[in-house]
Structure formats: C-alpha cells, structure tokens
Write an enzyme that holds these catalytic residues in place. Structure first.
Site, PDB file in Angstrom:
ATOM      1  CE  LYS A 201      -1.844   2.614   3.071  1.00  0.00           C
ATOM      2  NZ  LYS A 201      -1.709   3.914   2.384  1.00  0.00           N
ATOM      3  CD  GLU A 275      13.912   0.382   8.197  1.00  0.00           C
ATOM      4  OE1 GLU A 275      14.435   1.371   8.738  1.00  0.00           O
ATOM      5  OE2 GLU A 275      14.528  -0.663   7.933  1.00  0.00           O
ATOM      6  CD  GLU A 406      10.564  12.207  11.523  1.00  0.00           C
ATOM      7  OE1 GLU A 406       9.461  11.716  11.817  1.00  0.00           O
ATOM      8  OE2 GLU A 406      11.396  11.629  10.810  1.00  0.00           O
TER       9      GLU A 406
HETATM   10  P1  NAD Z   1       2.529   7.781   8.314  1.00  0.00           P
HETATM   11  O1  NAD Z   1       2.905   6.844   9.404  1.00  0.00           O
HETATM   12  O2  NAD Z   1       1.472   8.756   8.559  1.00  0.00           O
HETATM   13  O3  NAD Z   1       2.063   6.953   7.038  1.00  0.00           O
HETATM   14  C1  NAD Z   1       2.865   5.946   6.471  1.00  0.00           C
HETATM   15  C2  NAD Z   1       1.984   4.962   5.758  1.00  0.00           C
HETATM   16  O4  NAD Z   1       1.189   4.274   6.713  1.00  0.00           O
HETATM   17  C3  NAD Z   1       1.014   5.577   4.765  1.00  0.00           C
HETATM   18  O5  NAD Z   1       0.912   4.717   3.658  1.00  0.00           O
HETATM   19  C4  NAD Z   1      -0.298   5.615   5.546  1.00  0.00           C
HETATM   20  O6  NAD Z   1      -1.430   5.577   4.741  1.00  0.00           O
HETATM   21  C5  NAD Z   1      -0.191   4.340   6.355  1.00  0.00           C
HETATM   22  N1  NAD Z   1      -0.953   4.311   7.592  1.00  0.00           N
HETATM   23  C6  NAD Z   1      -1.443   5.356   8.318  1.00  0.00           C
HETATM   24  N2  NAD Z   1      -2.075   4.897   9.421  1.00  0.00           N
HETATM   25  C7  NAD Z   1      -1.967   3.545   9.404  1.00  0.00           C
HETATM   26  C8  NAD Z   1      -2.380   2.512  10.288  1.00  0.00           C
HETATM   27  N3  NAD Z   1      -3.034   2.786  11.413  1.00  0.00           N
HETATM   28  N4  NAD Z   1      -2.068   1.243   9.968  1.00  0.00           N
HETATM   29  C9  NAD Z   1      -1.374   0.947   8.853  1.00  0.00           C
HETATM   30  N5  NAD Z   1      -0.968   1.882   7.976  1.00  0.00           N
HETATM   31  C10 NAD Z   1      -1.241   3.174   8.244  1.00  0.00           C
HETATM   32  O7  NAD Z   1       3.884   8.441   7.869  1.00  0.00           O
HETATM   33  P2  NAD Z   1       4.118   9.493   6.696  1.00  0.00           P
HETATM   34  O8  NAD Z   1       3.715  10.821   7.188  1.00  0.00           O
HETATM   35  O9  NAD Z   1       3.563   8.990   5.418  1.00  0.00           O
HETATM   36  O10 NAD Z   1       5.706   9.399   6.528  1.00  0.00           O
HETATM   37  C11 NAD Z   1       6.557  10.147   7.274  1.00  0.00           C
HETATM   38  C12 NAD Z   1       7.211   9.301   8.352  1.00  0.00           C
HETATM   39  O11 NAD Z   1       7.892   8.183   7.766  1.00  0.00           O
HETATM   40  C13 NAD Z   1       8.266  10.068   9.079  1.00  0.00           C
HETATM   41  O12 NAD Z   1       8.137   9.865  10.460  1.00  0.00           O
HETATM   42  C14 NAD Z   1       9.575   9.443   8.570  1.00  0.00           C
HETATM   43  O13 NAD Z   1      10.647   9.568   9.447  1.00  0.00           O
HETATM   44  C15 NAD Z   1       9.183   8.044   8.331  1.00  0.00           C
HETATM   45  N6  NAD Z   1      10.101   7.391   7.395  1.00  0.00           N
HETATM   46  C16 NAD Z   1      10.984   6.452   7.884  1.00  0.00           C
HETATM   47  C17 NAD Z   1      11.892   5.842   7.036  1.00  0.00           C
HETATM   48  C18 NAD Z   1      12.866   4.825   7.563  1.00  0.00           C
HETATM   49  O14 NAD Z   1      13.447   4.105   6.746  1.00  0.00           O
HETATM   50  N7  NAD Z   1      13.080   4.740   8.859  1.00  0.00           N
HETATM   51  C19 NAD Z   1      11.899   6.160   5.684  1.00  0.00           C
HETATM   52  C20 NAD Z   1      10.999   7.115   5.210  1.00  0.00           C
HETATM   53  C21 NAD Z   1      10.092   7.717   6.088  1.00  0.00           C
END
Ligand code: NAD
Length: 494
Positions: A201, A275, A406
């Site tokens: 997804k 991650e 962050e």
């Molecule tokens: P997010 O957690 O809001 O969303 C990430 C994904 O999870 C999206 O596809 C979203 O639709 C989905 N999602 C949201 N709620 C969910 C739930 N309850 N269950 C399952 N899936 C769900 O994060 P974001 O705002 O899209 O991304 C930014 C974050 O990602 C930042 O905190 C960043 O540091 C992190 N990030 C980490 C890495 C790594 O390798 N450690 C890499 C890139 C981004």
C-alpha cells in the site's frame, strides 16, 4: 518569518540574485501519460474497488488534480491477499531462485528504460525536484532491484544457516510518501528475491509511481498475484497489516503508526520490521573541512525538502567554529533555489501536502515561541502549492521541542558543543536512533564517535549516502529490523 524576511540583522539581499539568474529549465511532462482514474492492481490486473470509492491525488506544487485513485475496502484488501497467497503457493515459492532473478532483472531493466517517465511522475505527485528524482531516487530504485536480483539464486550462501532459506509467504507492506518509489523498491525487491509475494500500500498522497510500477510488472510478465498494489489511506493500511493471512508486515512511516502496528501484530506469528522516524545529529568539529561540511549539512537537511527520515535535522557544531560555520551556512542557504520541482535548477521543491506544511509551520512557530532564533534567506515562494523556505533555528537546547521532535521539513536546529564527549551526549539525547553524521579531519575520532553514537547509520564526512548493499535501519523509536544489503533479505526468510 516564513517568506524570506531577514532576522538577526543579516543583509536582506538574496545571494541568489547577487550571483546568477538562471533561465527556467523545466523538464517536459509530456513523457508521462497520467490516466484520469486508476483501479487497484490485483492478480496482475487493474480492477475497480468493490466499494467504488476514490480520492484525488494532487500536484503539491500547483494543487492541480492529477488523477482519481481508488480507495481499497476490506474486501479489496482480502482479494489482494488471496491473490498473493495463490501466487505464492502455486507459482512463486515453487520457482527456482534463478527463474525469480530473471524477473527481477527484467523489472530493473524496464525501470531504467522508463526512468525519465518515472522521475517526472514522481516529481509531479510528490513535489520533489526533478534533479533528485532523476539522479537519486530512480537510479537507486533500479539499483535495489539489480542488487536483490543477484541474491535470488544465492540465498543459501547468504549466511542464514545451513540449507536454502525458506520464504515466509505473503508480505503486507505499507510505505510513506517521502520516497514513494524508492521505499517500494526497498520493500518489494528483497521480498520477491527471497520467494515471497506481496501486497503493497503506497501513501495516499503519492500512489502514482506505485501504479506505474504495477504496469511495469505487467510489462515484465511477472506472474499474476506476485505483486499486488492496493491504494488508500490509513484505514486501508490498517486492514492490510491486520489481515489474518499475511505472514510478514513491513512498515515504513511515522513512529506513532509504527506503535499501533506493533500492537496490532503482537501475539500473532507475523514477522515485523518497522522503519520509523528520526532526529539525526550532524556533528561538525572545528578541524572539519568546513566548506565540505557546509555542503553536507545543507544536503543533510534540505535534500527532499527535509522529508527524510534520516535527515540531519540537528546541527551540532563545535563552539569554536560556530560563528564562522553559521555565516558560511547562511551564505550557502541564500543560493538555494526554491520552486518548480520540474525545473532542473531547483534545489528545494514543494512540501508534499497541506497537512505536512501545517505541521512544519506549527513546530517552527513553537521554536520561535520557545525562544530560538529563526532565520531563513529571502526567497520568493510561488503563490499556489505548498512551500516552506529553508530555515534554521539558532540557540536551540535539548529542552526545545524542535530539538526533540521530528519536523520532517526543511528546518534545521543548531546546537553547539565543546568536547567530543559533550557532542556524543547531545547527539544521543533523543528517543530516536536512525542516523548521524560526523565531520572531522581525524580518523580516530570518526571511529570513536561511530562507536559511541546510538544510530543505525553513521556517515563520516558525508551524509545521506545510500547503497543497496548497505543495511539501513534504526534503534530505539526509529524502529527495528534492517532494509538493504544481506540484512534486508533476512527479514523475508525463515
Ligand atoms: P505515516 O505513518 O502517517 O504513514 C505511512 C503509511 O502508513 C502511509 O501509507 C499511511 O497511509 C499508512 N498508515 C497510516 N495509518 C496507518 C495505520 N493505522 N495502519 C497501517 N498503515 C497506516 O507516515 P508518513 O507521514 O507517510 O511518513 C513520514 C514518516 O515516515 C516520518 O516519520 C519518517 O521519518 C518516516 N520514514 C521512515 C523511514 C525509515 O526508513 N526509517 C523512511 C521514510 C520515512
């Protein structure tokens, strides 16, 4: 103070205008053929969502609607998992590693052939500068597929015990919006190489390159059901990771959602990798090659608008160097070009969404309210779309929220230190532990620092360097498990 007003008495003229005026050099978007609406990719075909729901995906630089994307319901997710299960049992797990690798190599080559199209689409949907999507994201995506293609027929030599390691089954994979295609490659390439099938997804604001990737799977004749792509928001992600018939959950995203996922899979036999977020320290000692370090700090926080989990969002600079370093950093920041992501001269593109822009504005406001000194170079921001100028905060202490949380935007917190021990203490004073950077002339200091820093990746005299052969992942609230390299395979075998 967001639109380039000067603070702290710096001259108000833009160094950009004092240096060069670049003529616009926009990449043509005609190479990309965006459909008005997209279905879900299940069992090798695009299908309509059962509930008939969809949402719009927009270009964050212009707010123009790019396409309607389907919202997968519980039933759709179930269909996708079933298709992945059938493909796993009947085809993919039975196929030799050598045969699997041929498909992965084929996908990698098509990614290269269609790289310009992918880069333009990524920049349109995400807002990142074409220079980055073209020179960093898409080449790395192909490199990850080539790398894992090479492992598919050599799993027994990967050092995971005797015999050929066995795949886990069906992997549920959820990714964020900051590196849409790159995160897809980190998830899909190792999973397929090890013999698993996947349901992925993408994030709701950046689904388009994942859907183009689905087309590439068709073009590569990948057996139906090996890769399934379901689009939707958090609810679709939740349904996917909590589905009873998935064997592995791989999530990249925020620490909050990571926590919810950890809870939802607790007590099940699902294998999990998370991650999550970061708040990396980029540490500059007074013996560092200064101009190189300035470039590294700029790259560390302003690359991809700072939407980088491992961004060097805290600059730790040695006190004896601080004034000189800050002056040079400001001069360099004043030359950064903010604007049209498709312009090849653009350094900083659009913020991915209005929600993310609101979050960056809010935390920056808190930084100011808590007494940190805010500075941004003068720069004209476009009227439409979501924009934030490259910004630094000085006089930041560990007590400030901008030092702890962050921000995920082009905002740098500057903190000073006197001794290496103090640098280590300040760098480690965070709930996260994803990455760190050290800038110094002394090799012995680099090794000492790397041993002390509690971060999954430590870069020395460089920053934000990625390579498919190298593991990547965090400690503490930055998650667990590693992606990339041999370690990335380990997450997909038993
Ligand atoms: P997010 O957690 O809001 O969303 C990430 C994904 O999870 C999206 O596809 C979203 O639709 C989905 N999602 C949201 N709620 C969910 C739930 N309850 N269950 C399952 N899936 C769900 O994060 P974001 O705002 O899209 O991304 C930014 C974050 O990602 C930042 O905190 C960043 O540091 C992190 N990030 C980490 C890495 C790594 O390798 N450690 C890499 C890139 C981004």
């Amino acid at each position: 103070m967001e639109t380039g007003q000067d603070v702290e008495g710096e001259p108000a003229t833009s160094a950009t205008s004092a240096m060069f005026d670049y003529a616009p050099a926009p990449e043509s978007r005609s190479i990309v053929d965006i459909a008005s609406s997209y279905g879900l990719f299940v069992n090798g075909e695009f299908v309509d969502p059962t509930g008939g729901k969809s949402f719009k995906t927009i270009n964050p630089a212009t707010e123009e609607v790019l396409a309607e994307v389907s919202e997968a319901s519980e039933e759709d997710v179930d269909r996708a998992v079933k298709s992945a299960r059938v493909a796993y049992t009947r085809v993919w797990s039975k196929m030799s590693g050598r045969e699997r690798s041929k498909y992965l190599y084929r996908i990698a080559r098509i990614l290269q052939e269609r790289s310009r199209e992918l880069a333009v689409l990524e920049s349109l949907d995400n807002g990142k500068p074409i220079r980055e999507s073209r020179d960093v994201d898409v080449p790395l995506v192909a490199a990850y597929f080539f790398y894992y293609a090479g492992w598919a027929d050599k799993l027994e030599y990967a050092g995971f015990g005797t015999g050929t390691p066995q795949p886990l089954g069906v992997a549920a994979q959820v990714i964020p919006w900051n590196f849409p295609l790159l995160m897809l490659s980190w998830k899909i390439a190792p999973a397929l190489a090890a013999g698993n099938t996947v349901v992925l997804k993408p994030a709701e604001t950046t689904s388009l390159t994942a859907l183009l990737f689905a087309e590439i799977c068709q073009q590569a004749d990948l057996p139906p059901g090996v890769v399934n792509i379901v689009t939707g928001a958090g609810a679709t992600g939740r349904t996917l990771v909590s589905h009873g018939d998935v064997d592995k959950v791989a999530f990249t995203g925020s620490t909050d959602v990571g926590r919810q996922i950890a809870k939802s899979v607790a007590g099940t036999s699902k294998k999990v990798t998370l991650e999550l977020g970061g708040k990396a320290a980029n540490i500059v000692f007074d013996d560092a090659p200064i101009d190189q370090a300035v470039e590294g700090v700029v790259n560390g926080i302003f690359f991809n608008q700072g939407h980088v989990c491992c961004a060097g969002s805290r600059l730790l600079v040695q006190e004896s160097l601080a004034d000189d370093f800050l002056a040079r950093l400001k001069r360099r920041m004043a030359t950064l070009r903010v604007g049209d992501p498709l312009d090849k001269n653009t350094d900083i593109g659009a913020i991915n969404s209005s929600e993310q822009l609101a979050k960056i504005r809010e935390l920056s406001g808190v930084g100011e309210a808590e007494g940190a000194g805010r500075w941004a170079p003068p720069c004209d921001l476009p009227d439409k779309g979501f924009w934030f100028p490259p910004t630094i905060f000085t006089g930041v202490t560990a007590a400030h929220r901008i030092a702890r949380e962050e921000i995920f935007g082009p905002v740098l917190s500057v903190i000073s230190f006197r001794t290496p021990a103090e640098a280590v203490e300040k760098a480690n004073n965070t709930p996260f532990g994803l990455s760190a950077g050290v800038w110094t002339d002394k090799g012995s200091r680099i090794l000492w620092m790397a041993n002390q820093l509690r971060a999954g990746v430590v870069w020395a005299n460089t920053f934000n360097k990625f390579d498919p052969t190298s593991p990547f992942g965090g400690y503490k609230e930055s998650g667990y498990g590693r992606e990339g390299g041999r370690h990335g395979l380990e997450a997909y075998v038993r």
